[in-house]
Design a protein around this motif. Structure first.
Motif, PDB file in Angstrom:
ATOM      1  N   CYS A  48      -2.048  24.139 -29.921  1.00  7.82           N
ATOM      2  CA  CYS A  48      -3.238  24.600 -29.193  1.00  7.82           C
ATOM      3  C   CYS A  48      -3.975  23.387 -28.649  1.00  7.82           C
ATOM      4  O   CYS A  48      -4.849  22.830 -29.334  1.00  7.82           O
TER       5      CYS A  48
ATOM      6  N   GLN B  23      -6.253  23.095 -26.365  1.00  5.19           N
ATOM      7  CA  GLN B  23      -7.698  23.301 -26.205  1.00  5.19           C
ATOM      8  C   GLN B  23      -8.406  23.170 -27.546  1.00  5.19           C
ATOM      9  O   GLN B  23      -9.469  22.552 -27.648  1.00  5.19           O
ATOM     10  N   GLU B  24      -7.812  23.729 -28.580  1.00  5.95           N
ATOM     11  CA  GLU B  24      -8.403  23.633 -29.909  1.00  5.95           C
ATOM     12  C   GLU B  24      -8.382  22.193 -30.407  1.00  5.95           C
ATOM     13  O   GLU B  24      -9.304  21.753 -31.093  1.00  5.95           O
TER      14      GLU B  24
ATOM     15  N   LEU C 177     -11.290  20.448 -28.791  1.00  5.32           N
ATOM     16  CA  LEU C 177     -12.537  20.854 -29.438  1.00  5.32           C
ATOM     17  C   LEU C 177     -12.695  20.188 -30.806  1.00  5.32           C
ATOM     18  O   LEU C 177     -13.796  19.774 -31.180  1.00  5.32           O
ATOM     19  N   LEU C 178     -11.595  20.071 -31.527  1.00  7.84           N
ATOM     20  CA  LEU C 178     -11.640  19.413 -32.824  1.00  7.84           C
ATOM     21  C   LEU C 178     -11.998  17.938 -32.669  1.00  7.84           C
ATOM     22  O   LEU C 178     -12.806  17.404 -33.443  1.00  7.84           O
TER      23      LEU C 178
ATOM     24  N   ASP D  96     -15.643  17.694 -32.050  1.00  8.01           N
ATOM     25  CA  ASP D  96     -16.377  17.912 -33.298  1.00  8.01           C
ATOM     26  C   ASP D  96     -16.353  16.668 -34.173  1.00  8.01           C
ATOM     27  O   ASP D  96     -17.352  16.328 -34.816  1.00  8.01           O
TER      28      ASP D  96
END
Length: 104
Positions: A76, A78-79, A82-83, A86
């Motif tokens: 993933c 995109q994930e 994002l991680l 974060d």
């Protein structure tokens, strides 16, 4: 008959069906094993080892399923982005609190 089915439908939930299926399979395997012990189709020395073979076979099947699951594990991107965002935010927050990370 329909009323009875509706009345007892809440008692047999999905996990309960799964337990019933497992118990049914175990009873069938036990019946086959006992039948083989009594009819002597397979020599007794081999028949007594069948439960051990079954446990080893189930262990191999479990390892195979874990391996297949790992090979098919979706990536993933995109994930992952994002991680990473974060992580950067968490590092900045901790730097504000006085935590030193050394080298980034």
């Amino acid at each position: 008959m329909i009323r009875t089915k509706q009345y007892f439908s809440h008692l047999i939930t999905c996990p309960m069906r799964h337990v019933i299926k497992i118990i049914t399979i175990l009873v069938a395997i036990s019946a086959i094993w006992i039948g083989l012990l009594q009819t002597a189709v397979i020599p007794n020395s081999h028949t007594w080892l069948l439960p051990i073979y079954l446990v080893v076979l189930l262990g191999c099947y479990g390892l195979l399923m874990v391996g297949v699951g790992l090979m098919r594990f979706p990536t993933c991107p995109q994930e992952a982005m994002l991680l990473q965002q974060d992580i950067i935010e968490a590092k900045e927050f901790l730097k504000q609190k006085g935590v030193d990370f050394g080298s980034d």
